[in-house]
Design a protein around this motif. Structure first.
Motif, PDB file in Angstrom:
ATOM      1  N   THR A 149       0.862  -1.179   0.000  1.00  0.00           N
ATOM      2  CA  THR A 149       0.000   0.000   0.000  1.00  0.00           C
ATOM      3  C   THR A 149       0.895   1.224   0.000  1.00  0.00           C
ATOM      4  OG1 THR A 149      -1.652  -1.209   1.261  1.00  0.00           O
ATOM      5  CG2 THR A 149      -1.860   1.182   1.248  1.00  0.00           C
ATOM      6  N   PHE A 150       0.626   2.171  -0.888  1.00  0.00           N
ATOM      7  CA  PHE A 150       1.368   3.437  -0.895  1.00  0.00           C
ATOM      8  C   PHE A 150       0.491   4.514  -0.286  1.00  0.00           C
ATOM      9  CE2 PHE A 150       3.308   1.342  -4.654  1.00  0.00           C
ATOM     10  CZ  PHE A 150       4.634   1.390  -4.251  1.00  0.00           C
ATOM     11  N   THR A 151       1.089   5.356   0.544  1.00  0.00           N
ATOM     12  CA  THR A 151       0.352   6.487   1.072  1.00  0.00           C
ATOM     13  C   THR A 151       0.909   7.730   0.414  1.00  0.00           C
ATOM     14  OG1 THR A 151       0.215   5.280   3.135  1.00  0.00           O
ATOM     15  CG2 THR A 151      -0.436   7.580   3.202  1.00  0.00           C
ATOM     16  N   GLU A 204      -4.596   6.536   0.247  1.00  0.00           N
ATOM     17  CA  GLU A 204      -3.957   5.213   0.181  1.00  0.00           C
ATOM     18  C   GLU A 204      -4.207   4.560  -1.167  1.00  0.00           C
ATOM     19  OE1 GLU A 204      -4.798   2.576   3.430  1.00  0.00           O
ATOM     20  OE2 GLU A 204      -3.048   3.460   4.416  1.00  0.00           O
ATOM     21  N   VAL A 205      -3.131   4.057  -1.749  1.00  0.00           N
ATOM     22  CA  VAL A 205      -3.271   3.304  -3.000  1.00  0.00           C
ATOM     23  C   VAL A 205      -2.853   1.861  -2.721  1.00  0.00           C
ATOM     24  CG1 VAL A 205      -2.515   3.070  -5.397  1.00  0.00           C
ATOM     25  CG2 VAL A 205      -2.700   5.341  -4.374  1.00  0.00           C
ATOM     26  N   LYS A 206      -3.788   0.965  -2.898  1.00  0.00           N
ATOM     27  CA  LYS A 206      -3.457  -0.456  -2.721  1.00  0.00           C
ATOM     28  C   LYS A 206      -2.909  -0.970  -4.035  1.00  0.00           C
ATOM     29  CE  LYS A 206      -6.603  -1.465   1.027  1.00  0.00           C
ATOM     30  NZ  LYS A 206      -7.895  -2.016   1.441  1.00  0.00           N
ATOM     31  N   GLU A 218      -3.283  -4.037 -17.587  1.00  0.00           N
ATOM     32  CA  GLU A 218      -3.096  -2.682 -18.108  1.00  0.00           C
ATOM     33  C   GLU A 218      -2.295  -1.817 -17.130  1.00  0.00           C
ATOM     34  OE1 GLU A 218      -7.177  -1.295 -18.759  1.00  0.00           O
ATOM     35  OE2 GLU A 218      -7.685  -2.262 -16.887  1.00  0.00           O
ATOM     36  N   SER A 219      -1.945  -0.640 -17.578  1.00  0.00           N
ATOM     37  CA  SER A 219      -1.129   0.282 -16.801  1.00  0.00           C
ATOM     38  C   SER A 219      -1.763   0.582 -15.440  1.00  0.00           C
ATOM     39  CB  SER A 219      -0.986   1.563 -17.629  1.00  0.00           C
ATOM     40  OG  SER A 219      -0.304   2.515 -16.882  1.00  0.00           O
ATOM     41  N   GLY A 220      -0.950   0.588 -14.392  1.00  0.00           N
ATOM     42  CA  GLY A 220      -1.420   0.963 -13.068  1.00  0.00           C
ATOM     43  C   GLY A 220      -1.955  -0.195 -12.235  1.00  0.00           C
ATOM     44  N   SER A 279     -11.386   6.822 -12.959  1.00  0.00           N
ATOM     45  CA  SER A 279     -10.575   6.966 -11.760  1.00  0.00           C
ATOM     46  C   SER A 279     -10.736   5.755 -10.860  1.00  0.00           C
ATOM     47  CB  SER A 279     -10.966   8.235 -10.996  1.00  0.00           C
ATOM     48  OG  SER A 279     -11.892   7.925  -9.992  1.00  0.00           O
ATOM     49  N   GLN A 280      -9.802   5.615  -9.934  1.00  0.00           N
ATOM     50  CA  GLN A 280      -9.867   4.504  -8.990  1.00  0.00           C
ATOM     51  C   GLN A 280     -10.659   4.921  -7.757  1.00  0.00           C
ATOM     52  OE1 GLN A 280      -7.017   1.795  -7.980  1.00  0.00           O
ATOM     53  NE2 GLN A 280      -5.825   1.878  -9.843  1.00  0.00           N
ATOM     54  N   ASP A 281     -11.056   6.208  -7.695  1.00  0.00           N
ATOM     55  CA  ASP A 281     -11.791   6.686  -6.521  1.00  0.00           C
ATOM     56  C   ASP A 281     -13.174   6.048  -6.493  1.00  0.00           C
ATOM     57  OD1 ASP A 281      -9.661   8.257  -5.890  1.00  0.00           O
ATOM     58  OD2 ASP A 281     -10.413   9.971  -7.024  1.00  0.00           O
TER      59      ASP A 281
END
Ligand SMILES: Nc1ncnc2c1ncn2[C@@H]1O[C@H](COP(=O)(O)OP(=O)(O)O)[C@@H](O)[C@H]1O
Ligand SMILES: [Mg+2]
Length: 335
Positions: free
Chosen positions: A12-14, A24-26, A46-48, A283-285
């Protein structure tokens, strides 16, 4: 025998750059896989979706939030510093941009001699002649003529030659595992096949295990034919199985969509495959943490899919979809 075993990897990146504060990005949610000794697996997605993060953790360049990476049974992230250096030598990462990987002010000879001198320091009885021989040997392995290339600077080479030099440099330290992260993506199409062919030969000749990361299904099919494919979506494996099995008969709607997006030459279509497209997500939101991560894009999602996260299930061909087979039948009917 298993060379590399990755168990329940999470990262996880904060990030703090958002105006709403921390986010937070899992990047990697829960990923497990193994690579046999001398075997190959490929990651497509795919990307990301977290491919690079997984590759960097495997190469020891990034720490996991949770989970383990075992090389020959040894946990690379929990080893002592001395052991860790040795383990990191055994796993080499080849990245997308071969130009960035080489110092523009150094000749190819200097680029190759550097890791060899470090090795020479640790090994007894290593001479300058050994370094010269080893340089010639690795360059020949990657199909380059030592006499024609050693004195050159990176800018004097083609993209394909540069990537070959990067691969040669990785080979100087006799790695057991190569992590190739989009290693051919930036190379001119006409030279790409040559580098893929080289990676395939090296596996056979040197018995190196390869983790091949790509968004290019055709490349994974070429290099990873006798291995397995793992399809990654938002930090999770959604489908895995023997390369041909997955590419010829994808059971997860995401894999089906991914393969649909690949331009296929007429006459080379995969028999029986369905073609459908999914909307690109903006978006991932607002991503639901409850159900299937693909549900919001899936043309076949039901209320049940939004309620629970489907486990990666199956014997040798696994799919993280509640009804993978039914979906395929439905997809065919829609075609
Ligand atoms: N150092 C980092 N800091 C914050 N977020 C990151 C970092 N590295 C990767 N990410 C995020 O993690 C996710 C996965 O990225 P990455 O592993 O590069 O995916 P891929 O290689 O499949 O394109 C992305 O949302 C990306 O923005
Ligand atoms: Mg990447």
């Amino acid at each position: 025998m298993t060379m590399l075993e990755v168990k329940n990897l999470k990262r996880t990146f904060t990030t703090k750059d958002n105006m709403f504060g921390r986010r937070e990005v899992k990047a990697v949610r829960d990923v497990s896989f193994t690579i046999p000794d001398g075997g190959v697996i490929s990651f497509i997605g795919e990307s990301g979706c977290g491919k690079t993060t997984i590759g960097r953790i495997v190469a020891g360049l990034e720490t996991p939030t949770d989970g383990t990476v075992l090389l020959d049974g040894i946990d690379i992230h929990r080893a002592n510093p001395k052991e860790r250096r040795e383990l990191m030598r055994q796993i080499q990462l080849i990245q997308q941009d071969p130009y960035q990987a080489l110092n523009p002010a150094h000749t190819i000879e200097e680029a190759l001699a550097q890791p060899l001198r470090l090795m020479a320091k640790r090994k007894a009885g290593v001479s300058n002649a050994w370094i010269q021989d080893r340089m010639a040997e690795v360059l020949s392995l990657v199909g380059l003529d030592p006499a024609a290339i050693l004195y050159k600077y990176p800018h004097m080479l083609s993209g394909g030659q540069r990537q070959r030099v990067v691969i040669a440099r990785a080979l100087t330290v006799e790695p057991k595992v190569l992590v190739a992260d989009e290693a051919v993506s930036m190379i001119d199409v006409s030279l790409r096949l040559g580098v893929l062919h080289l990676l395939r030969n090296l596996r056979e000749k040197l018995n190196i295990s390869v983790l091949f990361i790509t968004h290019d299904v055709a490349a994974s099919r070429y290099l990873g034919r006798d291995g397995k494919v793992f399809v990654i979506y938002k930090g999770m494996i959604v489908e895995e199985g023997a390369t041909d099995t997955v590419i010829n008969g994808p059971t997860h709607p995401y894999t089906q969509a991914l393969l649909s997006a690949v331009p296929v030459l007429k006459g080379l279509e995969v028999p029986g495959s369905q073609r459908f497209y999914v909307e690109k997500e903006l978006s991932q939101d607002g991503l639901s943490e409850e159900g299937c991560l693909f549900a919001s894009r899936c043309p076949f999602a039901t209320a049940e899919c939004r309620r629970q996260l489907p486990p990666l299930a199956g014997d040798s061909h696994k799919s993280a979809c509640l009804y993978p087979y039914e979906r395929q039948v439905t997809a065919r009917m829609l075609d």
